[in-house]
Design a protein around this motif. Structure first.
Motif, PDB file in Angstrom:
ATOM      1  N   GLY A  26      41.127  30.504 -26.167  1.00 43.88           N
ATOM      2  CA  GLY A  26      40.485  31.300 -25.126  1.00 43.88           C
ATOM      3  C   GLY A  26      41.338  31.415 -23.878  1.00 43.88           C
ATOM      4  O   GLY A  26      41.423  32.482 -23.251  1.00 43.88           O
ATOM      5  N   MET A  27      41.987  30.313 -23.497  1.00 44.31           N
ATOM      6  CA  MET A  27      42.851  30.322 -22.320  1.00 44.31           C
ATOM      7  C   MET A  27      44.058  31.243 -22.525  1.00 44.31           C
ATOM      8  O   MET A  27      44.360  32.095 -21.673  1.00 44.31           O
ATOM      9  CB  MET A  27      43.328  28.899 -22.017  1.00 44.31           C
ATOM     10  CG  MET A  27      44.247  28.792 -20.814  1.00 44.31           C
ATOM     11  SD  MET A  27      44.848  27.098 -20.550  1.00 44.31           S
ATOM     12  CE  MET A  27      46.025  26.993 -21.911  1.00 44.31           C
ATOM     13  N   THR A  77      43.069  34.978 -22.646  1.00 39.54           N
ATOM     14  CA  THR A  77      42.714  35.523 -21.334  1.00 39.54           C
ATOM     15  C   THR A  77      43.953  35.779 -20.492  1.00 39.54           C
ATOM     16  O   THR A  77      44.055  36.800 -19.795  1.00 39.54           O
ATOM     17  CB  THR A  77      41.768  34.552 -20.606  1.00 39.54           C
ATOM     18  OG1 THR A  77      40.608  34.323 -21.413  1.00 39.54           O
ATOM     19  CG2 THR A  77      41.326  35.117 -19.264  1.00 39.54           C
ATOM     20  N   ASN A  91      36.958  29.327 -23.681  1.00 38.81           N
ATOM     21  CA  ASN A  91      37.584  28.437 -22.704  1.00 38.81           C
ATOM     22  C   ASN A  91      36.605  27.368 -22.220  1.00 38.81           C
ATOM     23  O   ASN A  91      36.941  26.179 -22.157  1.00 38.81           O
ATOM     24  CB  ASN A  91      38.108  29.252 -21.518  1.00 38.81           C
ATOM     25  CG  ASN A  91      39.024  28.450 -20.618  1.00 38.81           C
ATOM     26  OD1 ASN A  91      40.025  27.906 -21.067  1.00 38.81           O
ATOM     27  ND2 ASN A  91      38.680  28.375 -19.349  1.00 38.81           N
ATOM     28  N   THR A  92      35.381  27.775 -21.893  1.00 38.45           N
ATOM     29  CA  THR A  92      34.400  26.797 -21.409  1.00 38.45           C
ATOM     30  C   THR A  92      34.028  25.806 -22.513  1.00 38.45           C
ATOM     31  O   THR A  92      33.976  24.591 -22.280  1.00 38.45           O
ATOM     32  CB  THR A  92      33.127  27.490 -20.906  1.00 38.45           C
ATOM     33  OG1 THR A  92      32.563  28.299 -21.948  1.00 38.45           O
ATOM     34  CG2 THR A  92      33.404  28.347 -19.689  1.00 38.45           C
ATOM     35  N   ILE A 112      36.842  33.645 -21.696  1.00 38.14           N
ATOM     36  CA  ILE A 112      36.480  32.732 -20.606  1.00 38.14           C
ATOM     37  C   ILE A 112      35.087  32.170 -20.849  1.00 38.14           C
ATOM     38  O   ILE A 112      34.884  30.953 -20.873  1.00 38.14           O
ATOM     39  CB  ILE A 112      36.509  33.465 -19.246  1.00 38.14           C
ATOM     40  CG1 ILE A 112      37.897  34.001 -18.927  1.00 38.14           C
ATOM     41  CG2 ILE A 112      36.020  32.530 -18.126  1.00 38.14           C
ATOM     42  CD1 ILE A 112      37.937  34.951 -17.744  1.00 38.14           C
ATOM     43  N   GLN A 116      43.391  36.649 -13.742  1.00 38.81           N
ATOM     44  CA  GLN A 116      43.054  36.110 -15.066  1.00 38.81           C
ATOM     45  C   GLN A 116      43.404  34.628 -15.150  1.00 38.81           C
ATOM     46  O   GLN A 116      42.633  33.822 -15.684  1.00 38.81           O
ATOM     47  CB  GLN A 116      43.797  36.888 -16.155  1.00 38.81           C
ATOM     48  CG  GLN A 116      43.405  38.345 -16.296  1.00 38.81           C
ATOM     49  CD  GLN A 116      41.951  38.534 -16.707  1.00 38.81           C
ATOM     50  OE1 GLN A 116      41.119  38.963 -15.928  1.00 38.81           O
ATOM     51  NE2 GLN A 116      41.636  38.188 -17.940  1.00 38.81           N
ATOM     52  N   VAL A 169      40.646  31.381 -15.706  1.00 41.45           N
ATOM     53  CA  VAL A 169      40.646  30.370 -16.768  1.00 41.45           C
ATOM     54  C   VAL A 169      40.765  28.965 -16.195  1.00 41.45           C
ATOM     55  O   VAL A 169      40.178  28.021 -16.730  1.00 41.45           O
ATOM     56  CB  VAL A 169      41.746  30.612 -17.828  1.00 41.45           C
ATOM     57  CG1 VAL A 169      41.473  31.852 -18.625  1.00 41.45           C
ATOM     58  CG2 VAL A 169      43.122  30.646 -17.215  1.00 41.45           C
ATOM     59  N   ASP A 171      37.009  40.086 -19.343  1.00 41.35           N
ATOM     60  CA  ASP A 171      36.820  39.219 -20.514  1.00 41.35           C
ATOM     61  C   ASP A 171      35.990  40.028 -21.494  1.00 41.35           C
ATOM     62  O   ASP A 171      34.767  40.073 -21.389  1.00 41.35           O
ATOM     63  CB  ASP A 171      36.102  37.925 -20.107  1.00 41.35           C
ATOM     64  CG  ASP A 171      35.922  36.967 -21.280  1.00 41.35           C
ATOM     65  OD1 ASP A 171      36.412  37.273 -22.380  1.00 41.35           O
ATOM     66  OD2 ASP A 171      35.284  35.916 -21.096  1.00 41.35           O
ATOM     67  N   SER A 227      37.189  28.122 -14.695  1.00 41.44           N
ATOM     68  CA  SER A 227      36.193  27.908 -15.747  1.00 41.44           C
ATOM     69  C   SER A 227      36.486  26.642 -16.539  1.00 41.44           C
ATOM     70  O   SER A 227      35.571  25.877 -16.873  1.00 41.44           O
ATOM     71  CB  SER A 227      36.124  29.120 -16.683  1.00 41.44           C
ATOM     72  OG  SER A 227      37.375  29.371 -17.289  1.00 41.44           O
ATOM     73  N   GLY A 228      37.752  26.387 -16.832  1.00 43.65           N
ATOM     74  CA  GLY A 228      38.112  25.193 -17.577  1.00 43.65           C
ATOM     75  C   GLY A 228      37.831  23.919 -16.801  1.00 43.65           C
ATOM     76  O   GLY A 228      37.290  22.945 -17.348  1.00 43.65           O
TER      77      GLY A 228
END
Length: 411
Positions: A327-328, A331, A178-179, A174, A361, A365, A169, A368-369
Motif C-alpha cells: 500500500g505504501m 501510493t 497501508n493502515t 492508504i 502522497q 502514507v 487513493d 496514516s502509517g
C-alpha cells in the motif's frame, strides 16, 4: 431554486451491486487464504476472525460507521456520527450525490461497507495463533472507530482533510492496505513471537482457492471504485490484472533464483502483493505504468518479507510486507506515475513535473502509517488491562478446540 434531481442509472446501479458482491467475496477468500497458511488446528480460529468482521462490521456500519465516514465533516477528520445513524433518512429515492452516476445512496452504503469489512480482517494474519477471540473482538471495534473510519473520511469524503490537500487513493492504498499493514506490524511487536513458528502452510490448495477468490474480487475492489461504468473503469480493471501478474512473476523469479525452485505459494503471494500495490493507482495510471508498479511490488514486497525475517518479527502471514509495504509503495508510485491523460479527475505525477502532488502522497502514507501503528499498539496495551490479549501457551497450537470447541478436520 430547485434542487438538482439525479435520475437513476440502471446500468451503473447494477454494476455497483455486482462490484459490492465481488468485494464481499474477498473476505471469505481471505479466510481461505489465511486458513491454508496456518496449522491444521488453528484453521477455524483465523477463519472465524474474518467472518466475525463480516458480521460485526456490518452492525457498526449500520449504527454509525457510514455516517462517520461520509456524513458532514466535523473537523476534516471525521464525519458527524449522527447524520446517517442507523441509516436514518435514507430511502429508496435517496440518491448518491458524490457524482452524477445515478446510483442510489443505499448502493454506496453497501459497496463501502464491504471495504470496511475486509480491512481489519487483513490484520489478523499477522498475529495468527496468538490473540484471544475476546481481545480480537474489542480490537476490531476500536480499530474501525479510531483508525479506519477517520481515514475513510479524510481521504474519500470531499470535505476530508487529505481530500482537501489533493491526496489521491483510488481504491484503498492508504485507507486499506497501508493502515492495515502498519497496524499488523504494531500487533506483532506487542504480542510477540509464537511458541512454535510454523514455517510450512498446512494446505496449499486452500491458499490457492483463497488467492483466486481475492484476485477475482479485486476487480470489484478496483474497477468498482469509479462508481460507474466508463473508460476509467475498464483501465482500472485491466491495470489490476497487469500489476498482479507482473508482481507474481517477479516474486517467482526472485525466489526461484534464491532457492533454486519455483514456489507456488511464492507465486500466489506475489500476486496478492501486486494487487495491494496497484490498488491506490489503478484508475489514475497508464497500462505500462501498471506493469512497472507490478514489478516494483514483486521485488520490494519480497525483500520487505526477507527484512522482516532478518529482524525476527513474527508476522505470521506477512501482512506488513505484502499489504503495508504494498500500500505504501503503490501510493508513492501513484505520486510518480499519475497522469490526467488516463483520468481527468486525477492528477499529473512527478514524471510530469508535479512535485507537490508527489510529496503530498508521501506525507499521507507516513501520517496514516504512523497513526495506525501507534494507535494499534496503544489499544492492544489498553485491552490487555481488561482481558488477556495473548493466548496461553497451552492453547496456542490448538486454538480451534480451546476457543471454539470445533475442529476443521475430523480424523
Amino acid at each position: 431554486m430547485s434542487q438538482l434531481i439525479i435520475p437513476l442509472n440502471v446500468g451503473n446501479t447494477g454494476f455497483m451491486l455486482l462490484c459490492s458482491s465481488l468485494v464481499m467475496l474477498m473476505t471469505p477468500g481471505l479466510a481461505f487464504f489465511y486458513g491454508g497458511l496456518v496449522g491444521n488446528k488453528n484453521v477455524l480460529s483465523i477463519m472465524m476472525q474474518s467472518f466475525i468482521s463480516l458480521c460485526w462490521t456490518t452492525v457498526l456500519w449500520f449504527a454509525f460507521g457510514y455516517s462517520m465516514c461520509f456524513g458532514p465533516t466535523i473537523n476534516g477528520i471525521i464525519g458527524d456520527p449522527t447524520y446517517y445513524a442507523f441509516l436514518h433518512g435514507i430511502t429508496l429515492e435517496t440518491m448518491f450525490k458524490g457524482n452524477d452516476a445515478g446510483i442510489p445512496l443505499i448502493v454506496h452504503v453497501a459497496y463501502q461497507m464491504m471495504f470496511a469489512i475486509i480491512t481489519p480482517a487483513l490484520i489478523t494474519g499477522a498475529f495468527a495463533n496468538r490473540v484471544t477471540f475476546k481481545a480480537y473482538f474489542l480490537f476490531l471495534t476500536g480499530w474501525l472507530v479510531f483508525v479506519y473510519f477517520p481515514f475513510v473520511h479524510m481521504v474519500w469524503s470531499p470535505d476530508g482533510l487529505f481530500a482537501k490537500w489533493g491526496v489521491l487513493d483510488y481504491a484503498g492504498g492508504i485507507v486499506v492496505h497501508n493502515t492495515a499493514g502498519f497496524a499488523a506490524l504494531a500487533s506483532v511487536l506487542y504480542v510477540g513471537r509464537r511458541q512454535k513458528v510454523e514455517l510450512k502452510p498446512h494446505n496449499v490448495p486452500l491458499i490457492a482457492l483463497g488467492s483466486g477468490l481475492l484476485w477475482f474480487g479485486w476487480y470489484g475492489f478496483n474497477a468498482g471504485s469509479e462508481l460507474r461504468v466508463d473508460s476509467v473503469t475498464a483501465s482500472a480493471f485491466l491495470n489490476t490484472d497487469i500489476a498482479a501478474s507482473f508482481a507474481a512473476i517477479t516474486w517467482l523469479l526472485i525466489e526461484w533464483y534464491k532457492h533454486k525452485k519455483p514456489k507456488f505459494v511464492g507465486l500466489l503471494t506475489g500476486g496478492i502483493a501486486g494487487l495491494a500495490t496497484i490498488t491506490p493507482a489503478a484508475g489514475y495510471v497508464s497500462l505500462s505504468s501498471a506493469a512497472l508498479i507490478g514489478i516494483c511490488a514483486g521485488a520490494i514486497c519480497f525483500y520487505a518479507v526477507a527484512l522482516k525475517n532478518r529482524f525476527g518479527w513474527d508476522d505470521a502471514l506477512d501482512v506488513w510486507g505484502v499489504h503495508g509495504i504494498g500500500g505504501m509503495v503503490g501510493t508513492i508510485l501513484l505520486g510518480v506515475f499519475a497522469a490526467k491523460a488516463w483520468n481527468v479527475n486525477g492528477a499529473d505525477g512527478l514524471l510530469l513535473g508535479n512535485t507537490s502532488f508527489f510529496f503530498m502522497q508521501v506525507a499521507a502514507v507516513i501520517i496514516s502509517g504512523v497513526w495506525a501503528f501507534s494507535f494499534t499498539y496503544g489499544m492492544l496495551w489498553l485491552i490487555n488491562l481488561f482481558t488477556p490479549v495473548r493466548v496461553d501457551p497451552a492453547s496456542e497450537d490448538n486454538m480451534d478446540d480451546a476457543f471454539h470447541g470445533e475442529e476443521a478436520y475430523i480424523s
